[in-house]
Motif scaffolding. Structure first.
Motif, PDB file in Angstrom:
ATOM      1  N   UNK A 113       0.835  -1.658  -0.176  1.00  0.00           N
ATOM      2  CA  UNK A 113      -0.334  -0.469   0.110  1.00  0.00           C
ATOM      3  C   UNK A 113       1.275   0.879   0.117  1.00  0.00           C
ATOM      4  N   UNK A 114       0.237   2.440  -0.365  1.00  0.00           N
ATOM      5  CA  UNK A 114       0.834   3.371  -0.462  1.00  0.00           C
ATOM      6  C   UNK A 114      -0.127   4.979  -0.363  1.00  0.00           C
ATOM      7  N   UNK A 115       0.411   6.087  -0.314  1.00  0.00           N
ATOM      8  CA  UNK A 115      -0.695   7.344   0.237  1.00  0.00           C
ATOM      9  C   UNK A 115      -0.485   7.456  -0.923  1.00  0.00           C
ATOM     10  N   UNK A 116      -1.826   8.278  -0.964  1.00  0.00           N
ATOM     11  CA  UNK A 116      -1.862   9.001  -2.076  1.00  0.00           C
ATOM     12  C   UNK A 116      -0.747   9.957  -3.095  1.00  0.00           C
ATOM     13  N   UNK A 117      -1.044   8.921  -4.137  1.00  0.00           N
ATOM     14  CA  UNK A 117       0.302   9.367  -5.415  1.00  0.00           C
ATOM     15  C   UNK A 117      -0.273   9.966  -6.138  1.00  0.00           C
ATOM     16  N   UNK A 118      -1.120  10.878  -6.077  1.00  0.00           N
ATOM     17  CA  UNK A 118      -1.223  12.181  -6.598  1.00  0.00           C
ATOM     18  C   UNK A 118      -1.930  12.372  -7.598  1.00  0.00           C
ATOM     19  N   UNK A 119      -2.756  10.743  -7.802  1.00  0.00           N
ATOM     20  CA  UNK A 119      -4.069  10.246  -9.346  1.00  0.00           C
ATOM     21  C   UNK A 119      -5.293  10.140  -8.908  1.00  0.00           C
ATOM     22  N   UNK A 120      -5.784  11.617  -7.669  1.00  0.00           N
ATOM     23  CA  UNK A 120      -7.096  11.004  -7.222  1.00  0.00           C
ATOM     24  C   UNK A 120      -8.128  11.490  -8.259  1.00  0.00           C
ATOM     25  N   UNK A 121      -7.909  12.899  -9.569  1.00  0.00           N
ATOM     26  CA  UNK A 121      -8.735  12.582 -10.221  1.00  0.00           C
ATOM     27  C   UNK A 121      -9.059  11.100 -11.052  1.00  0.00           C
ATOM     28  N   UNK A 122      -8.419  10.233 -11.423  1.00  0.00           N
ATOM     29  CA  UNK A 122      -8.069   8.806 -11.673  1.00  0.00           C
ATOM     30  C   UNK A 122      -8.030   7.571 -11.267  1.00  0.00           C
ATOM     31  N   UNK A 123      -8.260   7.902 -10.110  1.00  0.00           N
ATOM     32  CA  UNK A 123      -8.064   6.895  -9.008  1.00  0.00           C
ATOM     33  C   UNK A 123      -9.095   5.444  -9.669  1.00  0.00           C
ATOM     34  N   UNK A 244      14.561  26.473  -3.817  1.00  0.00           N
ATOM     35  CA  UNK A 244      14.383  25.275  -4.158  1.00  0.00           C
ATOM     36  C   UNK A 244      12.715  25.454  -4.802  1.00  0.00           C
ATOM     37  N   UNK A 245      12.551  24.382  -5.516  1.00  0.00           N
ATOM     38  CA  UNK A 245      11.430  24.320  -6.191  1.00  0.00           C
ATOM     39  C   UNK A 245      10.687  23.011  -4.989  1.00  0.00           C
ATOM     40  N   UNK A 246       9.465  22.830  -4.229  1.00  0.00           N
ATOM     41  CA  UNK A 246       8.900  21.921  -3.773  1.00  0.00           C
ATOM     42  C   UNK A 246       7.840  21.729  -4.645  1.00  0.00           C
ATOM     43  N   UNK A 247       8.670  20.241  -4.864  1.00  0.00           N
ATOM     44  CA  UNK A 247       7.487  20.018  -6.194  1.00  0.00           C
ATOM     45  C   UNK A 247       7.464  18.321  -5.411  1.00  0.00           C
ATOM     46  N   UNK A 248       7.785  18.687  -4.414  1.00  0.00           N
ATOM     47  CA  UNK A 248       6.731  16.776  -3.070  1.00  0.00           C
ATOM     48  C   UNK A 248       5.314  17.207  -2.652  1.00  0.00           C
ATOM     49  N   UNK A 249       4.371  17.206  -3.689  1.00  0.00           N
ATOM     50  CA  UNK A 249       3.063  17.388  -3.466  1.00  0.00           C
ATOM     51  C   UNK A 249       2.409  16.338  -3.059  1.00  0.00           C
ATOM     52  N   UNK A 250       2.189  16.240  -1.109  1.00  0.00           N
ATOM     53  CA  UNK A 250       1.885  14.754  -0.549  1.00  0.00           C
ATOM     54  C   UNK A 250       0.294  15.214  -0.471  1.00  0.00           C
ATOM     55  N   UNK A 251       0.140  16.263   0.107  1.00  0.00           N
ATOM     56  CA  UNK A 251      -1.126  16.770   0.371  1.00  0.00           C
ATOM     57  C   UNK A 251      -2.424  15.752   0.080  1.00  0.00           C
ATOM     58  N   UNK A 252      -3.064  13.964   0.793  1.00  0.00           N
ATOM     59  CA  UNK A 252      -3.881  13.699  -0.085  1.00  0.00           C
ATOM     60  C   UNK A 252      -4.695  14.209  -0.575  1.00  0.00           C
ATOM     61  N   UNK A 470      -4.954  23.192  -2.134  1.00  0.00           N
ATOM     62  CA  UNK A 470      -5.547  23.368  -3.724  1.00  0.00           C
ATOM     63  C   UNK A 470      -6.380  22.079  -3.058  1.00  0.00           C
ATOM     64  N   UNK A 471      -6.003  20.740  -2.266  1.00  0.00           N
ATOM     65  CA  UNK A 471      -6.811  19.904  -2.163  1.00  0.00           C
ATOM     66  C   UNK A 471      -8.107  20.225  -1.976  1.00  0.00           C
ATOM     67  N   UNK A 472      -9.620  19.528  -3.037  1.00  0.00           N
ATOM     68  CA  UNK A 472     -10.956  19.755  -2.690  1.00  0.00           C
ATOM     69  C   UNK A 472     -11.202  18.104  -2.745  1.00  0.00           C
ATOM     70  N   UNK A 473     -11.668  18.056  -2.072  1.00  0.00           N
ATOM     71  CA  UNK A 473     -12.677  16.008  -1.815  1.00  0.00           C
ATOM     72  C   UNK A 473     -13.942  16.497  -1.495  1.00  0.00           C
ATOM     73  N   UNK A 474     -14.959  16.207  -2.480  1.00  0.00           N
ATOM     74  CA  UNK A 474     -16.035  16.068  -2.193  1.00  0.00           C
ATOM     75  C   UNK A 474     -16.291  15.329  -2.083  1.00  0.00           C
ATOM     76  N   UNK A 475     -17.529  14.564  -0.796  1.00  0.00           N
ATOM     77  CA  UNK A 475     -17.909  13.681  -0.309  1.00  0.00           C
ATOM     78  C   UNK A 475     -19.565  13.362  -0.921  1.00  0.00           C
ATOM     79  N   UNK A 476     -20.130  12.852  -0.892  1.00  0.00           N
ATOM     80  CA  UNK A 476     -21.364  12.853  -1.414  1.00  0.00           C
ATOM     81  C   UNK A 476     -21.442  12.214   0.413  1.00  0.00           C
TER      82      UNK A 476
END
Lengths: 601, 235
Positions: A113-123, A244-252, A470-476
């Motif tokens: 298992x691994x936490x969010x890999x930055x593909x939540x829009x194509x999970x 340094x450019x922080x491209x470590x976007x890891x926020x789920x 920038x993360x917005x997650x919708x829960x119905x």
């Protein structure tokens, strides 16, 4: 034949500060960084084996034990679970004949298992080797495994490449950009290289002035005024400085930086060059999260193009003395490295432990040099500000929050993807755009942000209202929010670096209490304890991770108190079967006493 | 630049030297701020978070925050006391701390702090983690059950002993102390002597100082600091 590990160390000039690169290469080549390998690396670098072990054991993508020739890492982020990650995992377990978290007998496959890999829009999504595989369905798994078994190469997986640069010969991934709404700052065409020429013609003080008056604030979540950060670094004494450019976007739930790096990489690079001119830096580092390894070759080629055009390297844009180059530093699976001082530690080949502040990076950062760390999107904004001017930038958004914000939207909506909105946009407009008409809750800013209920959908994306990376997650309405809170707390437990007490232990306790509540064993006093503990973590933790990781609990207790109260109110009996299950497992037979009771009943 | 600055601790003006931390300045002026990881002669790690104070309204660890002119520091308040208590309770629940059978009892800073803060029970679920006792070294025990991950020994080994014989490995709740090899650690090392709890102990020393005659048996932790200030009376 010389030891390949020695060769790797030689390639990095036996530089202790490049330990991350060295252990990553060893991991890629041998599928592990064994204690023997650690000893060789330590000898070559002139440090202690325990120092190498300290770094290796910190990062999820590095391992002392074998993780499989082809590690399959299934994303277990909340959004992926909502999209059926558990069923996909079961399919892999069936096909490979091993449970999650293990390696096949022949060592070919590892299943993790691994936490969010930055593909939540194509999970649901996974990383197979370095290759992202998106929109996985259980029925696709047998064929996938068959191909991998025959080819032993993730790149043999047949795939329709995605849009834009996802189809670039150096990327060729099935990832889609899903750009749903372009805005004037980040997601629109820009005249390549022009901003660099302008910056070269400007006095550094003029650049600082422009960025300062534009009102630009950091886009990575902390919202620090960019102009001020740059000014501190510009004023700090030091012969060498670093950008340094922080491209470590890891926020789920966040993936907008992935899209910027795919489509607007040049804008990011130019922003870094502008910053270098402003603060007088000669070295740049693009810290790319390990999950985005598949973009690395492409990004290297982008840097190469800038070098070929004289916009990177020495005498940039023909200006004598304007020397600056950028290297890519790969991460290796650690959310905390998104914190700027942890990221700097990681760049130096160390554990991703955050540092005490002061000193701040602008005074003493990478290798003790004055350093600025900015988010990918922040650098894009800087490029656009140099092109369009501070006044124009200020005309977008609101007075306190000028410009636009990229949102990564996922979860229960028809149109997940990346949206560029002006600051000041209400959540209701976002919901309309993403076509979510049954939203129970929005998670704004990922789990370290806050949950917002329907009554709050009029609130706006702005630093003085809902600040967000920038993360917005919708829960119905079908979603169990407490279950979601529990899953996010699992994430924070996994990702706490363990340095300070409140974060290392607090997250564990919160998880245990939430679990207790969910399984019907909560006590009324648990709610007070959660609240008090959450406040102590917020106040006393050493870095942003622990200061915000209680937010899933604190914000749902505030916005959705009934999900807690209903658990407390739930009548519960003593579950004798559950209570004796462990003993029965140990004894190897069911409890005789229980059987008798059953007979009577 | 002036060598000294003036700041206020709980409304009282004190002077401090530039370069000192808030914690050091407070101690020099007879104000005790409870702490577990900071140690005068070592670089502060800021790991335990027990020494939390409010500086101009902002929460901060006093051991890593340098003094500057005009700071308003709040040390004693119900809220800060509550934070410190909770953190000490966390440490008790997180590891395996059985004072009655621990050689460090009476000399243990964690135990002494619990007494001083009036902790008689722990609100958190005890974790009872499975941890090891490392007795491989001829002269030193490392009992991971009692380790609070304060980092003193790691810091001392790196910067005082110049050995880096100890390092942390793993992360989160799996973070633990590791020794690079027993040859690197010597009984005379500073790293061996700085442990605030009973995680690093010298062998063959047990109960040489009897219970009842130990460091905190007659005076609470912090009393020596407060004795510098006649206005403060140790509770």
């Amino acid at each position: 034949m010389s030891d390949p590990i020695v060769t790797i160390c030689e390639h990095y000039h036996r530089d202790r500060s490049r330990l991350m690169d060295i252990v990553r290469e060893v991991q890629a080549r041998q599928g592990q960084v064994s204690p023997e390998a650690e000893a060789v690396i330590a000898r070559e670098l002139g440090c202690k084996p325990v120092e190498v072990q300290s770094t290796v054991s910190f990062y999820a993508f590095l391992s002392e034990r074998p993780v499989g020739h082809i590690p399959i890492r299934l994303c277990n982020d909340v959004v992926d679970r909502m999209a059926g990650a558990a069923e996909v995992a079961r399919a892999f377990e069936r096909e490979l004949g091993i449970p999650m978290g293990s390696v096949t007998g022949d060592g070919l496959f590892g299943l993790h298992w691994t936490p969010c890999i930055g593909m939540s829009d194509q999970a649901p999504a996974a990383l197979i080797g370095d290759l992202p595989v998106t929109r996985l369905r259980p029925e696709d798994v047998p064929e996938l495994v068959e191909i991998l078994r025959l080819s032993k190469d993730p790149h043999a997986i047949p795939r329709e490449v995605g849009d834009g640069n996802n189809a670039h010969p150096l990327v060729r991934s099935m990832v889609h950009n899903n750009i749903r709404r372009s805005g004037p700052v980040c997601l629109s065409p820009w005249p390549r290289g022009e901003a660099v020429h302008r910056a070269a013609a400007m006095d550094p003080r003029e650049i600082l002035e422009t960025i300062g008056t534009s009102g630009l604030r950091g886009r990575g979540g902390a919202a620090f005024p960019t102009g001020m950060k740059w000014r501190f670094a510009a004023q700090a004494p030091g012969a060498r400085k670093t950008v340094i450019c922080n491209a470590d976007e890891g926020e789920p739930g966040t993936f907008k930086d992935r899209v910027l790096l795919t489509e607007q990489a040049g804008m990011v690079v130019e922003g870094m060059i502008i910053a270098a001119r402003a603060i007088g830096a000669d070295e740049g580092i693009l810290y790319l999260r390990g999950e985005y390894e598949y973009l690395r070759a492409f990004l290297e080629s982008v840097l190469q193009e800038y070098r070929a055009d004289g916009l990177l390297g020495s005498s940039i844009a023909g200006l004598g003395g304007f020397d600056f180059d950028i290297r890519i530093q790969m991460g290796a699976g650690a959310y905390v490295c998104g914190e700027e001082t942890a990221l700097i530690s990681s760049c130096e080949g160390r554990r991703g432990d955050p540092r005490n502040k002061p000193p701040f990076p602008a005074q003493k950062g990478y290798l003790d040099r004055p350093t600025i760390v900015n988010n990918v999107e922040t650098f894009c904004c800087a490029t656009r500000i140099v092109l369009g001017g501070a006044e124009w930038f200020r005309s977008l958004g609101t007075e306190s929050s000028p410009g636009t914000k990229l949102l990564s939207v996922s979860g229960d909506c028809e149109r997940p993807g990346v949206y560029e909105f002006e600051f000041g946009t209400p959540l209701s407009s976002v919901l309309r755009a993403v076509q979510a008409d049954d939203a129970q809750a929005l998670l704004v800013g990922g789990p370290s942000g806050q949950f917002v209920q329907e009554a709050g959908f009029g609130r706006t994306i702005a630093f003085d209202d809902l600040g967000t990376a920038g993360a917005v997650v919708v829960f119905d309405h079908s979603r169990d929010l407490l279950e979601i809170v529990e899953q996010y707390m699992e994430f924070f437990c996994e990702e706490s670096c363990g340095y300070c007490t409140p974060c290392r232990f607090g997250n564990e306790v919160i998880l245990q209490i939430v679990h207790r509540l969910r399984t019907g064993w909560g006590k009324p006093e648990d709610l007070d304890l959660l609240r008090e503990l959450g406040q102590v973590m917020r106040k006393a933790s050493r870095c942003g991770l622990g200061q915000t990781s209680a937010n899933p609990v604190l914000s749902t207790m505030d916005q959705f108190p009934h999900i807690y109260e209903s658990q407390i109110a739930r009548p519960r009996g003593f579950d004798l079967a559950a209570a004796t299950s462990q003993a029965e497992a140990l004894a190897g037979h069911p409890s005789r006493h229980l059987e008798k009771e059953g007979d009577h009943a | 630049m002036p060598e000294e600055v003036t700041l206020t601790i709980d409304g009282k003006k004190i002077t401090a030297k530039i370069g000192q931390s808030i914690l050091e300045a407070a101690e020099e002026n007879g104000v005790y701020i409870p702490h577990l990881c900071a140690l005068q002669e070592l670089h502060s790690t800021g790991a335990c978070r027990v020494c939390m104070v409010r500086i101009d309204g902002r929460y901060s660890a006093s051991c890593t925050q340098p003094v500057s002119d005009g700071l308003q520091v709040e040390v004693e308040s119900d809220e800060l006391l509550e934070i410190r208590k909770m953190i000490v309770e966390m440490l008790f629940a997180e590891g395996n701390h059985f004072c009655p059978c621990c050689e460090k009892s009476g000399n243990c800073e964690l135990q002494a702090l619990a007494y001083r803060l009036g902790i008689d029970s722990v609100r958190f679920p005890y974790q009872f983690p499975q941890r090891e006792v490392d007795a491989e070294h001829p002269d030193v025990f490392i009992d991971h059950n009692r380790c609070i991950l304060c980092g003193r020994c790691v810091e001392a080994s790196r910067n005082a002993d110049h050995k880096t014989a100890l390092e942390f490995i793993g992360r989160g709740k799996n973070k633990r102390l590791a020794v690079t090899g027993i040859v690197d650690l010597d009984r005379a090392d500073k790293a061996v002597s700085v442990c605030p709890v009973g995680a690093i102990l010298l062998k063959r020393q047990a109960f040489q100082v009897p219970l009842g005659q130990r460091r905190f048996d007659h005076e609470p932790i912090g009393a020596e600091v407060e004795s510098r200030n006649p206005e403060v009376r140790t509770p």
